[in-house]
Structure formats: C-alpha cells, structure tokens
Design an enzyme around this catalytic site. Structure first.
Site, PDB file in Angstrom:
ATOM      1  N   SER A 100       0.829  -1.187   0.000  1.00 51.92           N
ATOM      2  CA  SER A 100       0.000   0.000   0.000  1.00 51.92           C
ATOM      3  C   SER A 100       0.879   1.258   0.000  1.00 51.92           C
ATOM      4  CB  SER A 100      -0.954  -0.067   1.194  1.00 51.92           C
ATOM      5  OG  SER A 100      -1.963   0.887   1.107  1.00 51.92           O
ATOM      6  N   ASP A 116      -8.745  -3.782  -6.668  1.00 54.84           N
ATOM      7  CA  ASP A 116      -8.343  -3.138  -5.420  1.00 54.84           C
ATOM      8  C   ASP A 116      -8.895  -1.719  -5.399  1.00 54.84           C
ATOM      9  OD1 ASP A 116      -7.013  -2.018  -3.229  1.00 54.84           O
ATOM     10  OD2 ASP A 116      -5.105  -2.973  -3.708  1.00 54.84           O
ATOM     11  N   HIS A 139      -6.952  -5.839  -0.800  1.00 51.68           N
ATOM     12  CA  HIS A 139      -5.898  -4.829  -0.764  1.00 51.68           C
ATOM     13  C   HIS A 139      -4.641  -5.432  -0.143  1.00 51.68           C
ATOM     14  CE1 HIS A 139      -4.033  -0.936  -0.658  1.00 51.68           C
ATOM     15  NE2 HIS A 139      -3.970  -0.923   0.660  1.00 51.68           N
TER      16      HIS A 139
END
Length: 534
Positions: A235, A458, A487
């Site tokens: 991320s 995502d 994610h």
C-alpha cells in the site's frame, strides 16, 4: 486497516479530475537537496558502525520470544545530520534455515527482508510473526523477517495532534449527502485538528514526510548490516519504496511493491484520494452482489440494489437510535469500509448487518463500536497519516474546490466520498510547508528487476497505480490477480501469486514483464448462529 493472511494495510483514502492548484509558494522544494543526500550518507555510515542491539521486545508489543527488538537512530532533519536524533523501533525474527518440506535440508540465509505495511501511520513491528504462517515459511527460512515502526508511529518519536481521550466522537451521523450546516462543522473540526498538529509537534512537524521515510529506510538497511536492501512495501509502503528506488538505486537488491499506489506527482495525494473514493463504490458493489448471491443465508435481498437498500435502512435507524448507544452511521460506515479492503471479512460483516436489521444489534455493536483502549493508537496513526500526506505535496486550500469535486463524485460514488473528505480535510489548512513530490523514475539498467503485485479491483490502491508504477520502473514485472479486489495479496490465499513472490525473493526470478493469476475463491457465507436450546 490491519494485516490479515496477506500482508497489507490500508492507505488512507483517495480521487477525481479537476482541482484548483495550490499557490506556487506551497511547494518548498521539488528535489532532495545536496545537504539531505549527504546527511543520509552520514546517518547510514553511523548506523552501519553501531548496528542494532537486539534484545527482548517491550511487553506492550506482545510479541513472542522468537522476535527480538532494538532501535535505530536517525536525524530528525537529514539536512542537519548532527542535529536532533530520533529513534525508530525495529523487530526481527532470524531466518530459520529449515526447508519446510524437508526439515533435514538446510536453506541458505539471504539476509534481511524489511517490510512496511502502509498507512502512512501503520507499524510493521508484527511482521516477523508472519513467518509462522504456512504461506511465509519458505521465505522465513531464507530471510530474517524485519519490521519497524516508521517515524512518528508507536514508540518511534510518536506524533499526536489531539488528546486521544477525545479522539473517538461516536456515536455520530456523518450523512452520505451532508447539509451545508454539517459541512461547516466538519470544516471547523478540520481546522482545529490541523492547528493541534502544529501546536503539539512544533517545528518538527515538517520532517514527517515520505522522503524522510525513504531516507530512514536506508539507515535501517545500513544498521542491519545489509549492503543492499531487500524490501516488501504494501500500500503506502510502495510509494516511499518507489522513492527509495529513485533516490538509492544502487542500494536495491530486490523490491516487492504490493498493492501499489499511483506515484505520479500529479496524483500525490489529493487526486489519489478522489480516485480511491470512486473505486470503493465499485468494490462496495462487489460486496453487495456477493451478499445478494447468498440471500438464503443473510436474507437481505436477492439483488445488490436490495442489499444496498437494507444498508441505507440501517444507517437511517442508527441515525435515530445508535446501536447500544455506541454505533451511529459513521461507525457503521467505517466498519463496512473494511469489506471494500478485504473480501475475507465479507461473511462476518454481512452477518452483522443482517442480524441488526432483524432485531439483534449485538454483532453490529461488537463489529463497529469504538474501543477507548484503542484510541491512543488510532489517534497516533491518524496524526502520522495526515502529517505525511499533508507535508508531501500541495493540496487545494479553498474549501470550495473540495466541495465542488466531492459533491460531483458523491452523486455516483456516495459510499466513501464524504468520509474520505473528512479524513483528509486538515490538509487544506495545514500549517507546515509543503513539498513538491519527487518524480519516481528508474531507467533501463538502473535497478535490478523489481516485482509489482496488484489485484485488479483493489479499491484502496486502484489498479491504474500499479500500471503507472510499472511504466515508471524499467525492468519491473507486474503480476495481476484478475477479478479480485483484496488490498494486498503477498502471502495471502492465492497460491499463484505466492509462487511468483517466492520465485522472486528466493531465486531472483521474474516471469517477464507481465503475468496474471486467476482470483482465489471468494469466501463462503457464514450462517447465523442458532439460538441456544431452552
């Protein structure tokens, strides 16, 4: 927001098409200064000499004895490496050296694998525990698994912007389409929060940013005794990992970018947040459609539209009468947002919503209530999230721009749009100077092969971000999990993804420029518990 079987953490929130540019004075520098580059080299050399004195981890970390902890000293300001120093906490589990398929066969140690789970504001201190999971045993045999808390997080020079005792404000309403009066209240709250950050952190506030996170990573590398870095960023971790690759290409051994955010300077961070809000609407619809397919279990309707209507009904009820006196519409939305991040939570969340609409609020209260004992950690995470994103780039400073862009977006993406605004709005009133984002680039031959992992649906890190990072890093390989939306997919349930991850980390092999994996099976419904016999 936290790690599941896959290593991942949510990036804050993210974007649309038009916005008013911030004034030119908002950007203080577009590229790292020579002083900062020299300061990083000085700090890394000192860290290499000192190393890390690993010992027992603090009791409050609740880490097993196989994990050891230490600290690394870094400059608060890399332009002044002899000035104020802060300490970053680091955790490590040693490589087991044992082949999980043949305990008699030894595995060659390949050094340290350093992980950042994202945020900004998330701690990686628990990453070494992943080695106990079957999906990670091969990697844990060859690598020391290393996590750390970035600057500002946890015990690493912790940042705070408000009294944690007042951080949770539930139950609260947070309407999907807010009135002008409600917007004025949230603008005032955002201004107060930005002011609190400036007052509590003082001049140090400006030094919590992504470029310093990348520099800190190089100091951690040196302290671990590694000439070159092996890194897994998830991320937000992919963004400052990409900054690292741009700043220190000769220091890279292997890098995995899992759930990549878009590094285009024009996207950092206002537009990324608009894009994220739009993507969450699609992912939320995926969840609603899944619930509808299991109407025989949950009884919320046989179409996504019917399930969406049930969710709207729950919001309306909670606005009038918060569940357990603790859960209002804002707490419900925050809890249900997790269904947009990870599909392994779908059964639990569908069950809680179903039970509430059928008269049993207990599962929803358990799922969505705010726990006072978690307030300090939550406030710290938000303070670091905002400090980094607000410092990283110019933001619109005129509320009318935010209002215009998000009012338009909320017409087609109502689920997350305004909640995302309220999270990020302090950046409009930020007191510290802004940077101009670094242009992430690596030409052919400048980096060893790198690996990008992305789920096609995502929402927290929309897929176009992985495509953009792939375009910017010559020699990178993109592995796509098709028709999937969790994610963070490294070390998760998809065996195909994990084979690519292992081949890369253990052997340095990549499958060419592109590869794809079919989505792993969606979760099975979780039935309502039967009432206990009388």
């Amino acid at each position: 927001m936290r790690t599941t079987a896959a290593v991942h953490v949510a990036v804050g929130s993210v974007l649309l098409t038009t916005w008013a540019a911030a004034p030119a004075s908002a950007g203080t520098h577009a590229a790292p200064s020579a002083a900062e580059l020299r300061g990083t080299a000085v700090a890394a050399a000192r860290a290499a000499d000192r190393g890390i004195d690993f010992g027992a981890c603090p009791a409050e970390q609740q880490l097993p004895g196989t994990v050891r902890c230490g600290t690394v000293r870094v400059p608060l300001d890399y332009a002044r490496p002899n000035g104020k120093q802060i300490r970053l906490t680091v955790s490590r589990s040693r490589a087991t050296g044992k082949d999980p398929d043949n305990s008699k066969r030894k595995v060659r140690r390949q050094g340290s694998l350093v992980h950042n789970p994202g945020g900004p504001g998330a701690s990686g201190m628990y990453f070494p525990m992943m080695g106990a999971l079957p999906e990670w045993k091969r990697i844990a045999a060859a690598y020391d698994l290393v996590g750390y808390a970035p600057r500002g997080v946890g015990r690493s020079a912790p940042l705070s912007c408000t009294d944690p005792g007042t951080f949770f404000k539930g139950p609260s309403k947070a309407p999907v389409h807010p009135s002008e009066a409600y917007k004025r209240k949230r603008v005032a709250r955002a201004k107060a929060y930005a002011r609190g950050c400036a007052e509590r952190a003082g001049d140090a506030l400006r030094h919590y940013n992504s470029l310093n996170n990348a520099r800190d990573l190089d100091v951690v590398r040196a302290a671990l005794g590694e000439n070159r870095l092996t890194f897994l960023g998830s991320s937000y971790g992919t963004y400052f990992g990409a900054l690292y690759a741009t700043l220190f290409p000769s220091h890279v051994r292997r890098m995995v970018f899992d759930a990549a955010v878009d590094p285009d300077p024009k996207q950092i961070w206002y537009r990324n947040n608009l894009d994220q809000s739009a993507a969450f609407e699609h992912r939320w619809t995926d969840f609603l459609a899944w619930v509808a397919r299991h109407d025989d279990t949950y009884g919320l309707g046989g179409t996504a539209r019917e399930v969406r209507a049930g969710y709207a009904e729950a919001r309306a009820r909670l606005a009038k009468n918060p569940a357990g006196g603790k859960v209002g519409p804002e707490q419900l939305q925050a809890a249900m947002l997790q269904a947009g991040y990870y599909d392994d939570v779908w059964p639990h969340h569908a069950r809680a919503l179903s039970a509430y609409l059928k008269g049993d609020a207990a599962p929803l209260v358990e799922l969505a209530q705010e726990y006072p004992e978690a307030a300090a950690e939550a406030e710290n995470a938000r303070a670091v999230y905002l400090a980094v994103e607000c410092n990283d780039a110019p933001w619109p400073t005129d509320w009318a721009v935010w209002d215009r862009d998000n009012t338009r977006l909320a017409r087609r993406a109502p689920f997350e749009t305004w909640a995302n605004v309220w999270t990020n709005l302090p950046c409009a009133y930020w007191k510290a100077p802004r940077q101009q984002p670094l242009d992430v680039r690596a030409g052919r031959g400048e980096l060893p092969p790198t690996l990008i992992l992305a789920a096609e649906r995502d929402a927290a890190a929309p897929y176009h971000g992985a495509l953009e990072l792939h375009r910017r890093l010559a020699g990178s390989t993109l592995v796509t999990e098709r028709d999937a939306g969790s994610h963070g997919i490294a070390g998760g349930p998809n065996a195909c993804v994990n084979r690519h991850l292992e081949a890369y980390l253990l052997e340095g092999r990549v499958p060419g420029r592109h590869a794809s994996c079919a989505a792993h099976a969606q979760p099975k419904p979780q039935p309502q518990p039967r009432p206990a016999a009388a």
